[in-house]
Write a protein that holds these residues in place. Sequence first.
Motif, PDB file in Angstrom:
ATOM      1  N   HIS A 190      40.787  26.108  -7.275  1.00  0.00           N
ATOM      2  CA  HIS A 190      41.303  24.750  -7.107  1.00  0.00           C
ATOM      3  C   HIS A 190      41.413  24.400  -5.622  1.00  0.00           C
ATOM      4  CE1 HIS A 190      43.841  21.215  -7.316  1.00  0.00           C
ATOM      5  NE2 HIS A 190      44.716  21.835  -6.556  1.00  0.00           N
ATOM      6  N   VAL A 191      41.997  25.309  -4.850  1.00  0.00           N
ATOM      7  CA  VAL A 191      42.168  25.069  -3.408  1.00  0.00           C
ATOM      8  C   VAL A 191      40.809  24.860  -2.750  1.00  0.00           C
ATOM      9  CG1 VAL A 191      42.957  26.084  -1.237  1.00  0.00           C
ATOM     10  CG2 VAL A 191      44.341  26.341  -3.306  1.00  0.00           C
ATOM     11  N   ALA A 192      39.854  25.735  -3.049  1.00  0.00           N
ATOM     12  CA  ALA A 192      38.531  25.633  -2.435  1.00  0.00           C
ATOM     13  C   ALA A 192      37.847  24.312  -2.798  1.00  0.00           C
ATOM     14  CB  ALA A 192      37.668  26.818  -2.857  1.00  0.00           C
ATOM     15  N   ASN A 193      38.007  23.861  -4.037  1.00  0.00           N
ATOM     16  CA  ASN A 193      37.400  22.586  -4.442  1.00  0.00           C
ATOM     17  C   ASN A 193      38.013  21.408  -3.699  1.00  0.00           C
ATOM     18  OD1 ASN A 193      35.479  23.559  -6.230  1.00  0.00           O
ATOM     19  ND2 ASN A 193      36.894  23.553  -7.952  1.00  0.00           N
TER      20      ASN A 193
ATOM     21  N   HIS B  42      33.003  29.921   1.920  1.00  0.00           N
ATOM     22  CA  HIS B  42      31.791  30.460   2.535  1.00  0.00           C
ATOM     23  C   HIS B  42      30.647  30.461   1.522  1.00  0.00           C
ATOM     24  CE1 HIS B  42      29.095  33.332   4.526  1.00  0.00           C
ATOM     25  NE2 HIS B  42      29.673  32.917   5.635  1.00  0.00           N
ATOM     26  N   ALA B  43      30.945  30.860   0.287  1.00  0.00           N
ATOM     27  CA  ALA B  43      29.923  30.869  -0.765  1.00  0.00           C
ATOM     28  C   ALA B  43      29.404  29.463  -1.061  1.00  0.00           C
ATOM     29  CB  ALA B  43      30.480  31.499  -2.036  1.00  0.00           C
ATOM     30  N   ALA B  44      30.252  28.451  -0.822  1.00  0.00           N
ATOM     31  CA  ALA B  44      29.852  27.060  -1.030  1.00  0.00           C
ATOM     32  C   ALA B  44      29.062  26.510   0.159  1.00  0.00           C
ATOM     33  CB  ALA B  44      31.083  26.191  -1.285  1.00  0.00           C
ATOM     34  N   GLY B  45      28.833  27.344   1.160  1.00  0.00           N
ATOM     35  CA  GLY B  45      28.043  26.921   2.311  1.00  0.00           C
ATOM     36  C   GLY B  45      28.835  26.290   3.431  1.00  0.00           C
ATOM     37  N   LEU B  46      30.153  26.326   3.345  1.00  0.00           N
ATOM     38  CA  LEU B  46      30.986  25.738   4.395  1.00  0.00           C
ATOM     39  C   LEU B  46      31.314  26.798   5.446  1.00  0.00           C
ATOM     40  CD1 LEU B  46      33.436  23.679   2.185  1.00  0.00           C
ATOM     41  CD2 LEU B  46      31.482  22.839   3.476  1.00  0.00           C
TER      42      LEU B  46
ATOM     43  N   ALA C 200      40.712  34.973  -0.367  1.00  0.00           N
ATOM     44  CA  ALA C 200      40.074  34.491  -1.602  1.00  0.00           C
ATOM     45  C   ALA C 200      39.507  33.088  -1.411  1.00  0.00           C
ATOM     46  CB  ALA C 200      41.080  34.519  -2.747  1.00  0.00           C
ATOM     47  N   VAL C 201      40.277  32.212  -0.793  1.00  0.00           N
ATOM     48  CA  VAL C 201      39.815  30.837  -0.567  1.00  0.00           C
ATOM     49  C   VAL C 201      38.656  30.824   0.430  1.00  0.00           C
ATOM     50  CG1 VAL C 201      40.469  28.588   0.406  1.00  0.00           C
ATOM     51  CG2 VAL C 201      42.001  29.758  -1.182  1.00  0.00           C
TER      52      VAL C 201
END
Length: 127
Positions: A111-114, A20-24, A14-15
Motif C-alpha cells: 500500500h505504501v509503495a503504491n 526499486h522493483a517498480a523502477g523508481l 520492504a518499501v
Amino acid sequence: MSRQNSRDTAPEVAVRKLLHAAGLRYRVNVPVPGLSRRTIDIVFSKAKVAVFLDGCFWHGCPQHATQPKANAEWWRTKLDKNMARDMETTEHLTAAGWTVLRFWEHELPDHVANVVRNAVLSARSRK
C-alpha cells in the motif's frame, strides 16, 4: 535508545525494495533542507517528494502507541516533542514546495509503495 535503528528498519527496507522493483530511484536518509539534525527516510529529489515511515511508539501512532509506566512524565514529554518535531518538519517541507508523505510502520508495504509511486509519477507529470 541508542540501540534503536534510525534507518534501514524492516518497514523501510520492504518499501524501498518495492519502489526499486517498480523502477523508481530514490535517495535514503537525506538531511531536511534548512533544518538541522533531521532526515527524510526516502527522497525523490527532482519530484520533491519526501517519504517518512514513522515508528508507532516513537511518533505516537493513534492505534498502537503505548505509554511507558516507568518514568512516565519524562517519556510523555519526549514523545510529545517527537510529534511536534514531525509536524514542524512536515510544515517546513510543504512550505518549500515538497509533497510530504507520512506512513506508520504497521501499514502494508504494498500500500505504501503504491501511494508513493502514484505521488512521484504525479509530481513528475506536473513538471
